[in-house]
Design a protein around this motif. Sequence first.
Motif: not given
Length: 185
Positions: A88-102
Amino acid sequence: MKVLVMHGSKRKNGNTGLLAGEFIRGAEEAGHQVERVELGDMKFGDCLGCMACWKNPGKCVQKDDMTAVLEKFGQADAIVFASPMYFFSWTSLMKRGIDRLYPYMTIAKDKTFYLIVAGGVPEEKLFDNMLQDFQKYVECFNMHGGVNNRNGGHILGKGTLAPGNVKESSAMQEAYEMGKNLGKN
């Protein structure tokens, strides 16, 4: 219009990848310049939370494969997050990618964000966690100095657990149409 598609699955041609491909096909037919990055092929670390990027907007202290993605993000008018739904959430890979857009949180301007997700569950309400998180991510890019960033919409590949069965869903046409109609709404 420049479009960046961030695909957060190890399976390039899985259901999410197929939906992203249809979005891209529509966008390219409409004359947009599209680049798809496969996060699963990249080597990059987690966000360090060091805040150095706020002193040097758009730049991260880490020198890894995300450096090029950050540059592409800065140049893009539209950003597409394409991720399967796991638990029910993002893949960990996607979440890491989004976090790096900081590094762009304080300077992102006039970007439209889209979400493409495929998941085995049949009901839209079971995608609520991802949809709410996605809206919050978009809002983050307006909170600390970014301006005019907006949620452009989402495509849900519901009930797509078996490999390739998204091809039988209306989500394929919806993804194509969303790409084809970029910038028209």
